[in-house]
Design a protein around this motif. Structure first.
Motif, PDB file in Angstrom:
ATOM      1  N   HIS A 194     -67.404   7.087-147.497  1.00  0.00           N
ATOM      2  CA  HIS A 194     -67.151   6.815-146.078  1.00  0.00           C
ATOM      3  C   HIS A 194     -66.404   7.978-145.422  1.00  0.00           C
ATOM      4  CE1 HIS A 194     -67.119   4.286-142.568  1.00  0.00           C
ATOM      5  NE2 HIS A 194     -65.841   4.586-142.402  1.00  0.00           N
TER       6      HIS A 194
ATOM      7  N   SER B 225     -75.811   1.103-143.921  1.00  0.00           N
ATOM      8  CA  SER B 225     -74.379   0.901-144.135  1.00  0.00           C
ATOM      9  C   SER B 225     -73.832   1.837-145.207  1.00  0.00           C
ATOM     10  CB  SER B 225     -74.102  -0.545-144.549  1.00  0.00           C
ATOM     11  OG  SER B 225     -74.567  -0.775-145.872  1.00  0.00           O
ATOM     12  N   THR B 226     -72.538   2.081-145.120  1.00  0.00           N
ATOM     13  CA  THR B 226     -71.860   2.870-146.146  1.00  0.00           C
ATOM     14  C   THR B 226     -72.052   2.215-147.502  1.00  0.00           C
ATOM     15  OG1 THR B 226     -70.194   3.603-144.554  1.00  0.00           O
ATOM     16  CG2 THR B 226     -69.634   3.818-146.872  1.00  0.00           C
ATOM     17  N   ALA B 227     -71.944   0.886-147.535  1.00  0.00           N
ATOM     18  CA  ALA B 227     -72.094   0.164-148.800  1.00  0.00           C
ATOM     19  C   ALA B 227     -73.468   0.415-149.415  1.00  0.00           C
ATOM     20  CB  ALA B 227     -71.862  -1.328-148.590  1.00  0.00           C
ATOM     21  N   ALA B 228     -74.515   0.357-148.607  1.00  0.00           N
ATOM     22  CA  ALA B 228     -75.866   0.580-149.119  1.00  0.00           C
ATOM     23  C   ALA B 228     -76.032   2.014-149.609  1.00  0.00           C
ATOM     24  CB  ALA B 228     -76.898   0.257-148.041  1.00  0.00           C
TER      25      ALA B 228
ATOM     26  N   ALA C 129     -73.633   4.054-150.648  1.00  0.00           N
ATOM     27  CA  ALA C 129     -72.812   4.228-151.850  1.00  0.00           C
ATOM     28  C   ALA C 129     -73.477   3.579-153.060  1.00  0.00           C
ATOM     29  CB  ALA C 129     -71.420   3.648-151.622  1.00  0.00           C
ATOM     30  N   THR C 130     -73.990   2.377-152.879  1.00  0.00           N
ATOM     31  CA  THR C 130     -74.649   1.671-153.981  1.00  0.00           C
ATOM     32  C   THR C 130     -75.877   2.427-154.461  1.00  0.00           C
ATOM     33  OG1 THR C 130     -73.846  -0.460-153.198  1.00  0.00           O
ATOM     34  CG2 THR C 130     -75.775  -0.495-154.632  1.00  0.00           C
TER      35      THR C 130
ATOM     36  N   GLN D 130     -67.460   3.863-152.527  1.00  0.00           N
ATOM     37  CA  GLN D 130     -67.695   3.618-151.111  1.00  0.00           C
ATOM     38  C   GLN D 130     -66.628   4.238-150.220  1.00  0.00           C
ATOM     39  OE1 GLN D 130     -68.710  -0.447-150.205  1.00  0.00           O
ATOM     40  NE2 GLN D 130     -68.171  -0.214-148.064  1.00  0.00           N
TER      41      GLN D 130
END
Length: 159
Positions: free
Chosen positions: A41, A25-28, A30-31, A37
């Protein structure tokens, strides 16, 4: 060159380390790099439009490499993020100021500055086109052997 190119190369490297059929995921992503994020993205969408990553929609969606890491060049990444335009654009300033009154014949040949910049950019583009994400991965693996394990753990691929 904007920082999006650096981010994109790191993301592609991470996806190459994960190298399975489950999207990240984008969140993962980015984190794992402490990146914003929303901006990351946008970079991922540019990579998807260029065919470098595949975007998988849905709650369990995210991104996967769209082709093998040895088939994605650094030039592919730069073009996806920055666009295909040349890095240098000659504005013919030699025709202004002290050159304003020069005869047209003085400008028949390509500007020496323009020519030098074109040659340098050609070499730069050829060098980027000769290096793949797999090459970067091999270098990273040699210099930081734990990086792949850390990335796999960050994306829930410990095993």
């Amino acid at each position: 060159m904007n920082q999006g190119v650096e981010w994109a190369v790191h993301v592609l490297l991470s996806l190459a380390w994960v190298d399975d059929d489950r999207p990240v995921s984008t969140a993962a992503l980015a984190t794992s790099y402490d990146l914003p994020q929303a901006y990351l993205h946008k970079q991922l969408q540019a990579l998807a439009r260029a065919g470098l990553v595949e975007s998988i929609p849905g709650a369990r969606g995210g991104f996967l490499l769209a082709r093998p890491a040895d088939k994605i060049t650094l030039m592919d990444v730069v073009t996806a993020i920055e666009g295909p335009e040349p890095a240098f654009t000659c504005t013919e300033i030699r025709r202004r100021g002290m050159g304003e009154d020069a005869p047209k014949s003085a400008f028949r040949r390509t500007c020496a500055v323009h020519g030098a910049m074109q040659r340098a950019e050609l070499q730069w583009r050829q060098s980027l086109a000769a290096q793949t994400i797999a090459d970067v991965k091999a270098e990273a693996d040699a210099h930081a052997p734990s990086a792949a394990r850390i990335a796999r753990r960050a994306y829930g691929r410990e095993g």
